[in-house]
Design an enzyme around this catalytic site. Structure first.
Site, PDB file in Angstrom:
ATOM      1  N   ASP A   1       0.838  -1.204   0.000  1.00 44.77           N
ATOM      2  CA  ASP A   1       0.000   0.000   0.000  1.00 44.77           C
ATOM      3  C   ASP A   1       0.865   1.243   0.000  1.00 44.77           C
ATOM      4  OD1 ASP A   1       0.935  -0.671   2.537  1.00 44.77           O
ATOM      5  OD2 ASP A   1      -0.712   0.295   3.569  1.00 44.77           O
TER       6      ASP A   1
ATOM      7  N   ARG B   1       5.494   4.234   6.062  1.00 46.13           N
ATOM      8  CA  ARG B   1       5.096   4.103   7.467  1.00 46.13           C
ATOM      9  C   ARG B   1       5.125   2.629   7.895  1.00 46.13           C
ATOM     10  NH1 ARG B   1      -0.747   5.809   5.782  1.00 46.13           N
ATOM     11  NH2 ARG B   1      -1.691   3.794   5.322  1.00 46.13           N
ATOM     12  N   ASP B   2       4.750   2.390   9.130  1.00 45.94           N
ATOM     13  CA  ASP B   2       4.786   1.014   9.637  1.00 45.94           C
ATOM     14  C   ASP B   2       3.566   0.257   9.124  1.00 45.94           C
ATOM     15  OD1 ASP B   2       2.894   2.388  10.995  1.00 45.94           O
ATOM     16  OD2 ASP B   2       3.508   1.760  12.996  1.00 45.94           O
ATOM     17  N   GLU B   3       3.585  -0.034   7.844  1.00 40.95           N
ATOM     18  CA  GLU B   3       2.471  -0.769   7.247  1.00 40.95           C
ATOM     19  C   GLU B   3       3.048  -1.629   6.123  1.00 40.95           C
ATOM     20  OE1 GLU B   3      -1.089   1.250   7.412  1.00 40.95           O
ATOM     21  OE2 GLU B   3      -2.191  -0.261   6.319  1.00 40.95           O
TER      22      GLU B   3
ATOM     23  N   ASP C   1      -6.113  -2.235  -2.827  1.00 42.07           N
ATOM     24  CA  ASP C   1      -5.218  -1.340  -3.559  1.00 42.07           C
ATOM     25  C   ASP C   1      -4.712  -2.040  -4.820  1.00 42.07           C
ATOM     26  OD1 ASP C   1      -5.371  -0.954  -0.729  1.00 42.07           O
ATOM     27  OD2 ASP C   1      -3.760   0.504  -0.810  1.00 42.07           O
TER      28      ASP C   1
ATOM     29  N   TRP D   1     -11.700  -5.786  -1.519  1.00 43.99           N
ATOM     30  CA  TRP D   1     -10.365  -6.215  -1.092  1.00 43.99           C
ATOM     31  C   TRP D   1     -10.213  -7.719  -1.411  1.00 43.99           C
ATOM     32  CZ3 TRP D   1     -11.677  -1.483  -0.157  1.00 43.99           C
ATOM     33  CH2 TRP D   1     -10.713  -0.534   0.153  1.00 43.99           C
TER      34      TRP D   1
ATOM     35  N   GLU E   1      -2.010   9.115  -0.879  1.00 40.96           N
ATOM     36  CA  GLU E   1      -3.034   8.239  -0.326  1.00 40.96           C
ATOM     37  C   GLU E   1      -4.399   8.931  -0.284  1.00 40.96           C
ATOM     38  OE1 GLU E   1      -2.244   7.176   3.754  1.00 40.96           O
ATOM     39  OE2 GLU E   1      -3.601   5.449   3.643  1.00 40.96           O
TER      40      GLU E   1
ATOM     41  N   HIS F   1       1.056   6.258  -2.423  1.00 41.85           N
ATOM     42  CA  HIS F   1       0.054   5.192  -2.406  1.00 41.85           C
ATOM     43  C   HIS F   1      -0.473   5.149  -3.835  1.00 41.85           C
ATOM     44  CE1 HIS F   1      -1.060   3.973   1.679  1.00 41.85           C
ATOM     45  NE2 HIS F   1      -2.185   3.458   1.215  1.00 41.85           N
TER      46      HIS F   1
HETATM   47  C1  BGC Z   1      -3.877   1.044   3.865  1.00 47.50           C
HETATM   48  C2  BGC Z   1      -4.719   0.993   2.634  1.00 47.50           C
HETATM   49  C3  BGC Z   1      -5.633  -0.170   2.776  1.00 47.50           C
HETATM   50  C4  BGC Z   1      -6.518   0.165   3.930  1.00 47.50           C
HETATM   51  C5  BGC Z   1      -7.681  -0.725   4.165  1.00 47.50           C
HETATM   52  C6  BGC Z   1      -4.778   1.326   5.018  1.00 47.50           C
HETATM   53  O1  BGC Z   1      -4.149   1.518   6.189  1.00 47.50           O
HETATM   54  O2  BGC Z   1      -2.835   1.916   3.759  1.00 47.50           O
HETATM   55  O3  BGC Z   1      -4.179   1.322   1.488  1.00 47.50           O
HETATM   56  O4  BGC Z   1      -6.271  -0.601   1.642  1.00 47.50           O
HETATM   57  O5  BGC Z   1      -5.800   0.388   5.096  1.00 47.50           O
HETATM   58  O6  BGC Z   1      -8.748   0.050   4.161  1.00 47.50           O
END
Ligand code: BGC
Length: 905
Positions: A481, A485-487, A494, A551, A757, A778
Site C-alpha cells: 500500500d 510508514r509502519d504498514e 489497492d 479487497w 493516499e 500510495h
Molecule cells: C492502507 C490501505 C488499505 C486500507 C484498508 C490502510 O491503512 O494503507 O491502502 O487498503 O488500510 O482500508
C-alpha cells in the site's frame, strides 16, 4: 517477411532456476509488412548450443505446428530434470506459407525441482557469536527498537580440484540474505528471497557462479538480516520475531560441474563459521545501523583467519519447509537519483532534497575520523520550518546511521532496509556535505517497463510520472500500500484497483504470478480471501483474514486481469479452485444474492472525501456480481463451459437482486454517489434501458461537486473509463484538468511527485492531514493511468479478447490536448498509438504487431473523408472500411504501420 525475436521462457529472458515442470515459451514477431500473420511455428530445444546448432540430440522438436500461437507454448519434449539446461530456437511461417530463418538461440535452465535435491542445512549465528549485544551507542534505543540484533556473517572455505564448466548457487533464507563469493557480491538482487508466507513456502534464487570460482581455494560467505521473517512488518510494532520466527537462517547450495563432467556440491552445514560484523542492526521499517570499525577485512575471501568465529547453529528441516523457485524478477536497485538541493534548517542539520519521492535508500559519501557517527533520517515532506516531516511514519524509523572507520572517503549503503522518502536529513556529518554526499538508490521488483504515455500537457505527463513512481516504489516483492510508514502490506483492494494500470506500465506478469500464490496461501479454510497477502495472522489490532468487499475480490480480479493482459490461462487454471471456494464462501452466506454477510472489515469506498457515502452493501453486492461475471469469462477461457453457465446465472441473479434493492425505475441508484453509478455502469448492473439515465446521474453527481470527483479508492479507477464509454469524455477531461481540491491536479500543484493516499494529504487550509494515515506514496488513486492509455492515447483490446489479439485503437481527443502518444509492449509485440491535431486535421499514427487485428477509430467530422498514408481509404493497402459512426470513421487493419488523417471540429 516475419521473424521471431525476443524469446522468453516463463515470461523472462534466459531464466535460471525455472520451477515449473512444463515451461512456456514465447516470442515476438517482427515484420515490416502489413497484414502479417504467423501460420505455423517450429521449436527446437537441445541441451547445449552445439546440439542446437547441429540439430542433433534434440530434447524437443515440435515439428511444424499450424498455429498462430506465439506465447504460452508449453515445452513438450523429453522430461527435464533439476538443473537441466535447455537452449532453443524457433522459426515461423507467414500467412503465405513462407518460412523465416530460425531465431537467435535463447536458453532456460531448470531449478531444483525436488526437495530432496537440497542437501544443506539451515544455518544461523552460532551461540555466543554475537557476544552480549549492546545497543549501539548514540541510538535512541527505546522499547520499539529493543530486540533488534546484529546481522550474522557466515562463511565457509572449500577447495575445487579442477576447472569448472558450470556452477550454480541456489540460496534462500528465513530472513533476507546477501551472498559473497571470493570477495565479490553474488548477483544484484537485494532483499532476497522476498516476502512469502514463510510458514507455507519460501522462494529460492539461482545464481550463475561459474565465473566467480577459482581452481583451488574458494570462500563463500553470507550475510543475514531479519527482513519480513524476523523483523518489523505491518502496523503492529512488535519485537523481532513476532510474525514468523526469531532467528534468521540461510540455506545455500553450490552445485559445481567440472570440465571433465564430474560434479560436486558445497552446501550450508555445521562446518560453516559465524560471526557478527559491522551491521549492528538492519530492519525493513527501522533502518540500519552500521559501524565500519567492525568490518572484518577479507571475511568473504579465502585465507581469512576465522579462528575467532563461532561454529554456526545448524538445523535439518528434514525436507518439511517448502522451497519454490522464484518465478519473478528479484528486487534490485534499478536507477539512481542525484540530490537536487541542500538546506540547513538548523545548524548542523542538513536536509537533502532528491526532487523526487522514491523508495530505496541513499548512498552516503563521507570522510572523517574513526568513530564519527553520521545519522540519516528519511522523510517524504518538510515541515513549514524546513525540518523533515516524520509524523506520518508512525512507528517506522527509516533511520540509517553510519560510524566511520576513518582514513579517506568512505561509502555506505544499507543492506536490509528500505525507506520511502524525498528528503534525507543528515546530522553529525563531519564537515560540510556537498550535494553529491548523498545519492538516491531506487529499489523495487525489477519488472521491465512495458509502456509509456505522454501528451502535450505537462501536468498530465507529471501525473503519469507520479503513477509510475508510485508503482516503482510499491511493487517491492509484493504490491504494498505504501513504502514509508509502519504498514507496507500487500493490501488486496489497492492491488486490484491499480492492477490494470500496472499492467500497462510494466510487465508484471510474473510479479502477479508470484503474488497470487501469496493470495491463495492466505485463503481461509472457509474460502475467504484475505485483506492483505501475505497474511499477517497475529496482528493484535485487526483481523485481516476475511477479505472485505473490493479487497477480497482481488482474488478474482487480479488473475483475470493477468489472463486478459498476457493471454495467460495458467494463472487462472492454477487458482481456479481457490476462486471457486471464494465464490462459494460468499454464496453460502448470502442466499438472497445481496452481499450483506461476510463483509470482513468492510472498508467501503475507502477514503472518499467526507460526506460522500456509497452504501457499503451496494458496493459489496456490485463486486460480488463482478466476480461472477469475471468467473464466467475465466471458466470459458479454460474450457469449463458448465461452470461458465453456472457463473453466468449467478451473475444474472445478483444483478437482478441489485436492481431490485438499489435501482429505482428512473435509473437512480441508492446512495446517488459517483461511485454507485460508476460501479453499476462498469459492472453491467443496470437494465440496458436505464444505462443512459444512470450515466446522466453520474454526470450530475460530478456537477454537484462543481465538476470534481468525490470517489475514494474503489470508485476512482473506473470513473473516467465509464464516462468515456458513456460518451462523456468531456467530463472525464474536466476531472483530469482540475487543479482545485479534490483532484489529481490539486496534488500536483502542491508539488506531489508521487500519487498520494488521500486527496487532502496536504491542503492550503489545513496543512497535513492526520499523521495516522497520510502516505504520500500510495498508488490507488493513480488507477486513472489505465484511462490515459486506453482512452486518451487509445490503446485497448476488444472486450472478449485476451493477450491483445483483437485490439482497438481509439483515441479520444478533448480536454484541450493537441497530441498524445502511448506505446505498449504487448505479448504480441509493440503497439503504438500517437495522435496530433494541427489546423483541424487529426493525424493518427498506429503500429500494429503481426497476428493482431485492429479496429481503428479515426475522428472525422466530415463524413469519412479520411486518408491513410496519403491515400484515400479505398486505395490504402490492407485497410477495410467498416462503418461511419458519429464523428468517427471505423476501419479494420492487420499488422503494420499506418498513418491516418481525419478531421476534428
Ligand atoms: C492502507 C490501505 C488499505 C486500507 C484498508 C490502510 O491503512 O494503507 O491502502 O487498503 O488500510 O482500508
Amino acid at each position: 517477411m516475419l521473424q521471431a525475436n525476443h524469446l522468453k521462457c516463463e515470461h523472462r529472458r534466459n531464466p535460471l532456476g525455472v520451477g515449473t515442470a512444463c515451461p512456456r515459451l514465447s516470442w515476438v514477431l517482427d515484420s515490416d509488412g502489413r497484414g502479417q500473420k504467423q501460420s505455423a511455428y517450429q521449436i527446437l530445444v537441445a541441451g547445449s548450443e552445439q546440439d542446437l546448432r547441429t540439430e542433433e540430440n534434440l530434447l524437443w522438436d515440435s515439428g511444424k505446428v499450424a498455429s498462430d500461437r506465439s506465447f504460452g507454448v508449453e515445452y513438450g519434449g523429453q522430461q527435464l530434470r533439476s538443473g537441466s539446461r535447455c537452449v532453443w530456437k524457433v522459426r515461423v511461417w507467414d500467412g503465405s506459407g513462407c518460412p523465416s530463418l530460425y531465431s537467435e538461440p535463447a536458453a532456460w535452465e531448470m531449478g531444483l525441482l525436488e526437495r530432496s535435491n537440497w542437501t544443506g542445512k539451515w544455518i544461523g549465528l552460532g551461540e555466543g557469536a554475537a557476544g552480549d549485544f549492546e545497543p549501539p551507542a548514540g541510538e535512541e534505543f527505546d522499547d520499539v527498537l529493543i530486540g533488534l540484533a546484529p546481522c550474522s556473517y557466515l562463511r565457509k572455505e572449500f577447495v575445487l580440484e579442477g576447472a569448472v564448466r558450470r556452477a550454480r548457487l541456489y540460496a534462500t533464507a528465513r530472513g533476507v540474505y546477501e551472498l559473497h563469493l571470493n570477495g565479490q557480491r553474488v548477483g544484484d538482487d537485494v532483499l532476497s528471497p522476498g516476502w512469502t508466507d514463510y510458514d507455507k513456502r519460501i522462494q529460492y534464487q539461482t545464481h550463475d557462479a561459474t565465473e566467480m570460482l577459482l581452481e583451488g581455494r574458494n570462500a563463500l560467505g553470507g550475510i543475514l538480516g531479519d527482513g519480513w521473517y524476523a523483523g518489523f512488518v505491518g502496523m503492529d510494532p512488535k519485537r523481532r520475531g513476532a510474525h514468523y520466527g526469531t532467528r534468521p537462517q540461510l540455506l545455500v547450495q553450490l552445485d559445481v560441474e567440472y570440465t571433465d563432467g564430474t560434479r560436486e556440491s558445497i552446501a550450508s552445514d555445521g562446518s560453516w563459521k559465524s560471526s557478527v560484523g559491522p551491521i549492528e542492526f538492519s530492519d525493513l521499517l527501522m533502518g540500519e545501523s552500521y559501524d565500519a570499525r567492525k568490518e572484518q577485512e577479507g571475511w568473504d575471501q579465502p585465507g581469512f583467519d576465522d579462528s575467532g568465529w563461532w561454529p554456526v547453529d545448524s538445523e535439518d528441516d528434514h525436507g518439511v519447509v517448502r522451497l519454490v523457485a522464484e518465478p519473478n524478477q528479484g528486487v534490485r536497485v534499478t536507477r539512481e537519483v542525484k540530490a537536487k538541493d541542500i538546506s540547513q534548517p538548523k545548524s548542523g542539520t542538513y536536509v537533502f532534497d532528491l526532487g523526487q519521492n522514491i523508495v530505496g535508500w541513499v548512498r552516503l559519501r563521507v570522510s572523517g575520523a574513526a568513530g564519527d557517527r553520521v545519522t540519516l533520517r528519511h522523510a517524504e515532506a518538510l515541515n513549514p520550518d524546513g525540518t523533515i516531516y516524520t509524523a506520518n511514519l508512525r512507528t517506522a524509523r527509516q533511520t540509517d546511521s553510519y560510524v566511520l572507520k576513518g582514513g579517506g572517503e568512505e561509502v555506505f549503503e544499507p543492506h536490509f532496509t528500505f525507506h520511502g522518502f524525498r528528503y534525507v536529513e543528515v546530522t553529525s556529518y563531519p564537515g560540510e556535505p556537498s550535494l553529491d554526499a548523498v545519492t538516491g538508490c531506487v529499489v523495487h521488483s525489477a519488472a521491465p517497463s512495458s509502456g509509456s504515455f505522454e501528451c502535450c500537457n505537462p501536468m498530465v505527463n507529471l501525473l503519469q510520472s507520479n503513477i509510475v513512481w508510485g508503482q516503482r516504489g510499491n511493487f517491492l516483492s509484493i504490491p504494498t500500500d505504501c513504502p514509508q510508514r509502519d504498514e507496507r502490506l500487500g493490501w488486496m483492494g489497492d492491488a486490484q484497483v491499480f492492477v490494470r494500470t500496472a499492467c500497462f506500465n510494466m510487465d508484471v506478469s510474473t510479479f502477479f504470478t508470484k503474488w497470487m500464490v501469496d493470495v491463495e496461501d492466505a485463503q481461509s479454510l472457509e474460502g475467504a480471501f484475505p485483506d492483505v497477502a501475505p497474511l499477517l495472522r497475529d496482528l493484535s489490532m485487526l483481523d485481516l483474514s476475511n477479505g472485505a468487499p473490493a479487497w477480497g475480490d482481488a482474488g478474482i480480479i487480479v488473475p483475470w486481469t493477468v489472463y486478459r493482459t498476457y493471454g495467460d490461462t495458467r494463472i487462472v487454471e492454477k487458482h481456479y479452485d481457490a476462486m471457486g471456494r471464494w465464490m462459494e464462501y460468499l454464496r453460502e452466506a448470502n442466499p438472497d444474492l445481496l452481499r450483506t454477510e461476510r463483509l470482513g472489515n468492510n472498508y467501503g469506498d475507502w477514503l472518499a472525501p467526507e460526506g460522500d457515502y456509497t452504501p457499503k452493501d451496494l458496493l459489496a453486492t456490485a463486486y460480488w456480481a463482478y466476480d461472477a461475471r469475471l468467473m464466467t469469462e475465466i471458466a470459458g477461457a479454460i474450457g469449463r463451459q458448465d461452470d461458465a453457465r453456472g457463473y453466468e446465472e449467478l451473475f444474472r441473479g445478483i444483478k437482478e437482486a441489485f436492481i431490485g434493492a438499489y435501482v429505482s425505475s428512473d435509473g437512480r441508484i441508492k446512495g446517488d454517489t459517483q461511485t454507485c453509478y460508476t460501479l453499476a455502469l462498469h459492472m453491467d448492473l443496470l437494465p440496458p434501458e436505464l444505462r443512459g439515465a444512470a450515466a446522466e446521474y453520474l454526470v450530475e453527481a460530478i456537477e454537484r461537486e462543481d465538476w470534481h470527483l468525490s470517489t475514494g479508492f474503489v470508485g476512482v479507477g473506473y470513473l473516467c473509463p465509464v464516462l468515456t464509454e458513456a460518451g462523456r469524455t468531456d467530463v472525464a477531461y474536466r476531472l483530469l484538468n482540475n487543479e482545485t481540491y479534490p483532484s489529481w491536479g490539486y496534488t500536483l500543484r502542491q508539488g506531489a511527485t508521487t500519487v498520494w493516499e488521500r486527496w487532502d494529504g496536504w491542503t492550503e487550509e489545513q496543512g497535513f492531514q492526520s499523521p495516522n494515515m497520510n502516505s504520500f506514496n500510495h498508488y490507488s488513486l493513480g488507477s486513472v493511468g489505465e484511462w490515459l492509455y486506453r482512452h486518451v492515447a487509445g490503446i485497448d483490446q476488444e472486450p472478449r479478447s485476451s493477450g491483445y489479439k483483437h485490439i482497438v485503437i481509439r483515441p479520444h481527443p478533448g480536454g484541450g490536448l493537441t497530441s498524445a502518444r502511448a506505446e505498449y509492449d504487448s505479448v504480441r509485440g509493440r503497439i503504438v498509438s500517437e495522435w496530433e491535431i494541427i489546423d483541424g486535421a487529426f493525424r493518427l499514427r498506429a503500429t500494429i504487431p503481426p497476428n493482431i487485428t485492429a479496429t481503428v477509430y479515426v475522428p472525422s467530422t466530415d463524413g469519412g473523408a479520411i486518408t491513410e498514408s496519403d491515400h484515400p481509404l479505398e486505395r490504402a493497402e490492407g485497410v477495410e472500411l467498416l462503418r461511419l459512426e458519429d464523428g468517427e470513421t471505423v476501419v479494420a487493419v492487420g499488422s503494420g504501420r499506418y498513418e491516418f488523417v481525419g478531421s476534428v471540429g
